[in-house]
Design an enzyme around this catalytic site. Sequence first.
Site: not given
Ligand SMILES: [Zn+2]
Length: 428
Positions: A63, A67, A155, A182, A281, A308
């Site tokens: 995860h 970008r 996600d 998510h 988040n 994440d």
């Molecule tokens: Zn997420």
Amino acid sequence: MNVTIIRNGRVIDPANRRDEIADLYIGDGKILGSKSEIRNAKSEIEEIDAHGLIIAPGLIDMHVHLREPGFSHKETIESGARAAAAGGFTTVVCMPNTAPVPDNPGTIAWIRDRASAIACVNVLPTGAISKNLAGEELAPIGSLAQAGVVAITDDGHCIQNHELMRRAVEYARMVGVPVLDHCQDYNLVGNGVVHEGHSSTLLGLPGWPAAGEEAIVMRNILLSELCDHHIHCQHISTSGSVRLLREARDRGVKISGEVCPHHIALTDDAIQNFDTNYKVNPPLRSQNHVDALLQGIADGTLSILCSDHAPHADFEKEVEFDAAPFGIIGLETELGLFLDLLVHKHRTIGISRLIDMYTVAPARLLKIDVGTLSIGSCADVTLIDPELEWTVRIDQFHSASRNSPFDKWNLKGRAVRTIVGGKTVWKL
Ligand SMILES: [Zn+2]
């Protein structure tokens, strides 16, 4: 034959139930069975002394946000891969909230080409579940699978329409890829930015209630049963989610959950100074939720560790708390945080279980051929010093971004060398 011998380390290979002091032989990028397989070593044999170190299969972070395409001011596939290598990771799975969104085979091909040209670790793409992550119309899941995605996920977003999600899970089952989700109920969460409870009241910030995650975890359990297919719940943060997953897994439902280090290293108390490097988040929760996550890791309910990793530029994070984007970077601190907290401090799990959660567990879920030191497999190897004490210095990170709340933390344990396909791509 190009030969590397890693000597005298503690080989921990959970896929093969192996834990012993041994040497590891690598020839032409593959794991060899024994010294006798070394034939006509071409040049000099590279020898690595691993005394006091763990020789683990190359770690997998399933995860991360790299970008690219679209947001290369935050991170690129190249810089993200270097951050991964410096964290001990040989394989990363990148999320689809890029521009363009990988909801089509062309963008998947672009990511795979870019990664093979420039990344020093394996970069495996996910495809979007819905077109443009809008949650309204399904992406062409069959074509995405053909293009080589290892999973589908929206996600950063969450499909609210349960019928649409059901069809996504059915298509994913047909083409044999898992669904990663998510978990966020948009109506319950609204514009919430911090855990709903003591801190949201104290700080006057909109609350993100635990039930906003749990409602979707429950939905996913029901859909997994209905469609008989695996759904994996991303970045689990609440005690209710752990309870739901535990009960469902006990009944044999094909459901799983992952944990990020910030959700156990920090609580919502950290937000008191409105530092946006604590804005994630799902949000940082209260201590009772942290305790439940630790329990879920200890009893196997939560089976995968990940970061994440969510890079953002300084100018994006240096705004008021409400307006800042969610997310922190994690690739270069996650292994140290988990070793320090789970193995040393809380003694939640032993080190071989930690390695299992970073290798064989994600490899099985994603059906990828890495995460073991089996003879003949690709020589992706991470050397770990579990006792090394070090201080996090974000100014020395390889990531293109600096949004970490862990600067100057003292941690025990880290990767010291990362080997991909028999080649050292990073060492301390
Ligand atoms: Zn997420």
